[in-house]
Design a protein around this motif. Structure first.
Motif, mmCIF file in Angstrom:
data_model
loop_
_atom_site.group_PDB
_atom_site.id
_atom_site.type_symbol
_atom_site.label_atom_id
_atom_site.label_comp_id
_atom_site.label_asym_id
_atom_site.label_seq_id
_atom_site.Cartn_x
_atom_site.Cartn_y
_atom_site.Cartn_z
ATOM 1 N N THR A 80 28.296 10.841 37.920
ATOM 2 C CA THR A 80 29.140 11.898 38.475
ATOM 3 C C THR A 80 29.818 12.689 37.367
ATOM 4 O OG1 THR A 80 29.559 10.609 40.481
ATOM 5 C CG2 THR A 80 31.113 12.386 39.977
ATOM 6 N N VAL B 126 29.359 16.712 36.353
ATOM 7 C CA VAL B 126 30.460 17.661 36.188
ATOM 8 C C VAL B 126 30.293 18.437 34.884
ATOM 9 C CG1 VAL B 126 32.948 17.895 35.843
ATOM 10 C CG2 VAL B 126 32.075 16.302 37.556
ATOM 11 N N TYR C 204 39.287 6.766 43.021
ATOM 12 C CA TYR C 204 38.917 8.178 43.043
ATOM 13 C C TYR C 204 37.740 8.428 43.980
ATOM 14 C CZ TYR C 204 41.723 9.219 38.861
ATOM 15 O OH TYR C 204 42.751 9.397 37.975
ATOM 16 N N ASN C 205 37.821 9.542 44.698
ATOM 17 C CA ASN C 205 36.618 10.044 45.346
ATOM 18 C C ASN C 205 35.935 11.015 44.383
ATOM 19 O OD1 ASN C 205 37.905 12.610 45.559
ATOM 20 N ND2 ASN C 205 38.796 12.044 47.536
ATOM 21 N N VAL C 206 34.815 11.582 44.793
ATOM 22 C CA VAL C 206 34.044 12.459 43.901
ATOM 23 C C VAL C 206 34.884 13.656 43.460
ATOM 24 C CG1 VAL C 206 32.052 13.988 43.759
ATOM 25 C CG2 VAL C 206 31.816 11.751 44.832
ATOM 26 N N HIS C 207 35.656 14.229 44.361
ATOM 27 C CA HIS C 207 36.448 15.414 44.035
ATOM 28 C C HIS C 207 37.553 15.087 43.029
ATOM 29 C CE1 HIS C 207 34.289 17.404 47.224
ATOM 30 N NE2 HIS C 207 34.712 16.508 48.098
ATOM 31 N N GLN C 208 38.185 13.919 43.190
ATOM 32 C CA GLN C 208 39.238 13.525 42.250
ATOM 33 C C GLN C 208 38.658 13.233 40.869
ATOM 34 O OE1 GLN C 208 40.640 10.322 44.753
ATOM 35 N NE2 GLN C 208 42.583 11.381 45.152
ATOM 36 N N THR D 216 35.962 14.577 39.618
ATOM 37 C CA THR D 216 35.615 15.880 39.067
ATOM 38 C C THR D 216 36.827 16.546 38.430
ATOM 39 O OG1 THR D 216 33.836 16.200 40.673
ATOM 40 C CG2 THR D 216 34.730 18.180 39.628
ATOM 41 N N ALA D 217 37.959 16.525 39.135
ATOM 42 C CA ALA D 217 39.173 17.129 38.610
ATOM 43 C C ALA D 217 39.637 16.420 37.343
ATOM 44 C CB ALA D 217 40.273 17.096 39.669
ATOM 45 N N ASP E 264 37.309 17.392 34.445
ATOM 46 C CA ASP E 264 37.638 18.773 34.081
ATOM 47 C C ASP E 264 38.884 18.831 33.222
ATOM 48 O OD1 ASP E 264 35.670 20.454 34.969
ATOM 49 O OD2 ASP E 264 36.529 20.732 36.962
#
Length: 298
Positions: free
Chosen positions: A29, A33, A154-158, A160-161, A164
Motif C-alpha cells: 500500500t 502511494v 490504520y485503514n488504507v486512507h489513513q 495513505t495520508a 504522504d
C-alpha cells in the motif's frame, strides 16, 4: 559502472527511500502511494542491487529521480546483504531514508487469514511462527530505521495520508513531529517515541450528554481542560518536549512521534493533542502534524 556521487544529505534522503517492514503490514500500500505520487518504485528488489538501481536513475546532472526500493525477507541472506548494500551506498555518498512498516502480531494474523494466504516464512509451521521468525530477522533493520510506521489501526486512507505526510515534507523541515491521539484499548502505537497517558482525567464518555461528541467539539474540550491538573499536565509535557526537540535536532533526528492516549481515543486524547500542539511552539524547521488514530472507531 562508475560510482555516482550523491548530493547533500537532506535532498538525498528525500529522493531515495528504502521501504521495508513486516509482511502484511502495508508495504504494498505504501509503495502504491509513492508510485501514485510520481516516485519510481521497484518492488522485491534484492538488497545487493540497491547500488545498481540508484546509479541507473541518476541523470546527467547527477541529481536522482525520486526512487523507492521495496525490500523484504523474501531475498536470501536479506540482513547481511542489506547491511553490505547500505555500507556501500554510504561510501558512495548516498544515504537512503529507511521507512519500516509494522503492525502487531494479532493484526498481521488477521490480515493473512482474511486473504487466506500463508506467511512467506511460515513453512510447515503455523502462521504465527512465520511472523515471529520474520520479526526476529528484521529486528536490527527496525531498530536502525529512520521512520517506523505502525499500521495496526490504520485503514488504507489513513496509511495513505501518513505516507504522504512523511515523504512530502519541505526541505526546510529538519524535524517532523507527529502528535498522535490513540485509545489504550486498541493498543499503544508501535511507532511512538514518547507516550503520555491521559487516563488520570475523568472520562467524558460516562457523561450521557458528552458521550456522542468527540474531542474536537467544544463541550468536550471545555470539560477535559476544565479538570484539575489538565492544563498544567499538558503545559509541563510541552515544556519537556521543547527540551527534547532541541536534542532531536542536534542529533539529526528526522521523524519523532508523540502519542497521547486515553481509553478509547475519542475524547481526552483528541483534546490533548490539539492543546499540546498549541502549547509546544517549536523552533523553525520543525513541522507539527496531528493524527487521530482511533477517532471514529466507536
Amino acid at each position: 559502472m562508475s560510482a555516482a556521487p550523491g548530493p547533500g544529505a537532506d535532498s538525498d534522503q528525500q529522493a531515495f527511500v528504502l521501504l521495508t517492514g513486516m509482511s502484511g503490514a502495508g508495504r504494498s500500500t505504501a509503495a502504491d502511494v509513492l508510485e501514485d505520487r510520481g516516485w519510481y518504485v521497484v518492488d522485491n528488489l534484492p538488497p545487493r542491487m540497491l547500488v545498481d538501481l540508484l546509479e541507473l536513475t541518476v541523470d546527467g546532472a547527477r541529481q536522482p529521480q525520486r526512487v523507492a526500493a521495496v525490500v523484504d525477507v523474501r531475498s536470501r541472506n536479506f540482513t547481511t546483504e542489506l547491511a553490505a548494500a547500505l555500507r556501500e551506498l554510504r561510501d558512495r555518498g548516498w544515504s537512503p531514508r529507511t521507512v519500516f512498516v509494522d503492525a502487531t502480531d494479532e493484526a498481521l494474523v488477521r490480515r493473512f487469514e482474511s486473504v487466506r494466504r500463508p506467511h512467506p516464512l511460515q513453512g510447515d509451521g503455523l502462521l504465527l511462527d512465520g511472523i515471529r521468525r520474520e520479526r526476529r530477522l528484521l529486528g536490527d533493520v527496525r531498530a536502525s530505521a529512520d521512520v517506523v510506521v505502525d499500521t495496526t489501526g490504520y485503514n488504507v486512507h489513513q496509511l495513505t495520508a501518513k505516507v504522504d505526510d512523511l515523504l512530502s515534507s519541505s526541505e526546510d523541515d529538519r524535524l517532523r513531529l507527529a502528535v498522535l491521539s490513540f485509545g489504550f484499548k486498541y493498543g499503544i502505537p508501535l511507532d511512538a517515541d514518547v507516550v503520555l497517558d491521559l487516563r488520570f482525567l475523568p472520562n467524558p464518555y460516562w457523561d450521557p450528554e458528552l458521550r456522542p461528541y468527540t474531542g474536537r467539539d467544544e463541550p468536550v474540550r471545555d470539560f477535559v481542560l476544565g479538570q484539575p491538573g489538565a492544563r498544567e499536565y499538558l503545559a509541563a509535557a510541552a515544556e519537556m518536549m521543547r527540551f527534547a526537540v532541541e536534542g532531536y535536532l542536534a542529533e539529526g533526528r528526522r521523524n519523532v512521534t508523540v502519542a497521547l492516549g486515553c481509553t478509547g481515543g475519542k475524547h481526552r486524547s483528541v483534546v490533548a493533542v490539539e492543546e499540546f500542539i498549541r502549547l509546544l511552539q517549536p523552533p523553525d524547521g520543525v513541522a507539527l502534524t496531528p493524527f487521530h488514530r482511533d477517532l471514529g472507531r466507536e
